[in-house]
Design an enzyme around this catalytic site. Sequence first.
Site, mmCIF file in Angstrom:
data_model
loop_
_atom_site.group_PDB
_atom_site.id
_atom_site.type_symbol
_atom_site.label_atom_id
_atom_site.label_comp_id
_atom_site.label_asym_id
_atom_site.label_seq_id
_atom_site.Cartn_x
_atom_site.Cartn_y
_atom_site.Cartn_z
ATOM 1 N N ARG A 7 -15.264 -1.096 4.064
ATOM 2 C CA ARG A 7 -16.158 -0.783 2.946
ATOM 3 C C ARG A 7 -17.172 -1.891 2.775
ATOM 4 O O ARG A 7 -16.833 -3.073 2.861
ATOM 5 C CB ARG A 7 -15.368 -0.629 1.641
ATOM 6 C CG ARG A 7 -16.258 -0.232 0.459
ATOM 7 C CD ARG A 7 -15.507 -0.281 -0.861
ATOM 8 N NE ARG A 7 -15.034 -1.618 -1.184
ATOM 9 C CZ ARG A 7 -15.792 -2.602 -1.665
ATOM 10 N NH1 ARG A 7 -17.079 -2.419 -1.866
ATOM 11 N NH2 ARG A 7 -15.265 -3.778 -1.931
ATOM 12 N N VAL A 8 -18.408 -1.479 2.528
ATOM 13 C CA VAL A 8 -19.453 -2.409 2.101
ATOM 14 C C VAL A 8 -19.991 -1.897 0.775
ATOM 15 O O VAL A 8 -19.871 -0.716 0.455
ATOM 16 C CB VAL A 8 -20.589 -2.557 3.141
ATOM 17 C CG1 VAL A 8 -20.108 -3.289 4.380
ATOM 18 C CG2 VAL A 8 -21.192 -1.217 3.507
ATOM 19 N N SER A 9 -20.583 -2.798 0.007
ATOM 20 C CA SER A 9 -20.990 -2.450 -1.353
ATOM 21 C C SER A 9 -22.303 -1.693 -1.447
ATOM 22 O O SER A 9 -22.497 -0.897 -2.350
ATOM 23 C CB SER A 9 -21.085 -3.713 -2.209
ATOM 24 O OG SER A 9 -19.821 -4.307 -2.308
ATOM 25 N N THR A 10 -23.225 -1.962 -0.543
ATOM 26 C CA THR A 10 -24.542 -1.328 -0.658
ATOM 27 C C THR A 10 -24.936 -0.666 0.654
ATOM 28 O O THR A 10 -24.424 -0.997 1.723
ATOM 29 C CB THR A 10 -25.629 -2.355 -1.030
ATOM 30 O OG1 THR A 10 -25.748 -3.299 0.039
ATOM 31 C CG2 THR A 10 -25.303 -3.068 -2.323
ATOM 32 N N GLN A 13 -26.026 -2.900 3.625
ATOM 33 C CA GLN A 13 -25.058 -3.702 4.366
ATOM 34 C C GLN A 13 -24.524 -2.910 5.561
ATOM 35 O O GLN A 13 -24.614 -1.692 5.619
ATOM 36 C CB GLN A 13 -23.913 -4.136 3.450
ATOM 37 C CG GLN A 13 -24.354 -5.111 2.380
ATOM 38 C CD GLN A 13 -23.210 -5.468 1.432
ATOM 39 O OE1 GLN A 13 -22.412 -4.623 1.073
ATOM 40 N NE2 GLN A 13 -23.162 -6.723 1.048
#
Length: 183
Positions: A7-10, A13
């Site tokens: 998982r990445v936040s944005t 990314q």
Amino acid sequence: MNVGYARVSTQGQDLQQQEASLKAADCGRIFREKISGAKRERPELIRAIDHLREGDVLVVTRLDRLARSTADLLHIAERLKSVGAGLKSLAEPWADTTTPGGKMILTVFAGIADFERSLIIERTSSGRAAAKARGVKFGPPSALSPEQVAHARDLIEREGKPVASVARLLGVHRSTLYRAFEE
């Protein structure tokens, strides 16, 4: 089977580094997500957990990719345990429920989180009791001022007006008037 979760936040990314680490950890399937960790609903995480079977291990590169807080981590670990699956973090070797040491660490965390919840509940109820003793009123402010309540009582008791019409006049519901009269 090892099942990966990346998982990445944005959206800007990139998941490539996490994916490479998860492939190197022999993950047969990798679930990918571009969503803030602050979001409670993470659809791909839910799909990954639903995909797990007894004996599988959910692998993440770091715990902060999986959980928002210790409580969230413990909740996820409980869900994994309920299906007979394990949890493993590549960056935090102590977070590996497939080993006795990892199980012990998570058990200690669960105990600390439970203790902290108990302390919060105790402090909150003590604080509420102290505030009530000082005269603090909880809840939304009263819809009617004391003058409006006195006026409504006068209209109903002395002039014989129906409660419904007085409530309409004051812009409140009848039950609001009844509660105000009880106070």
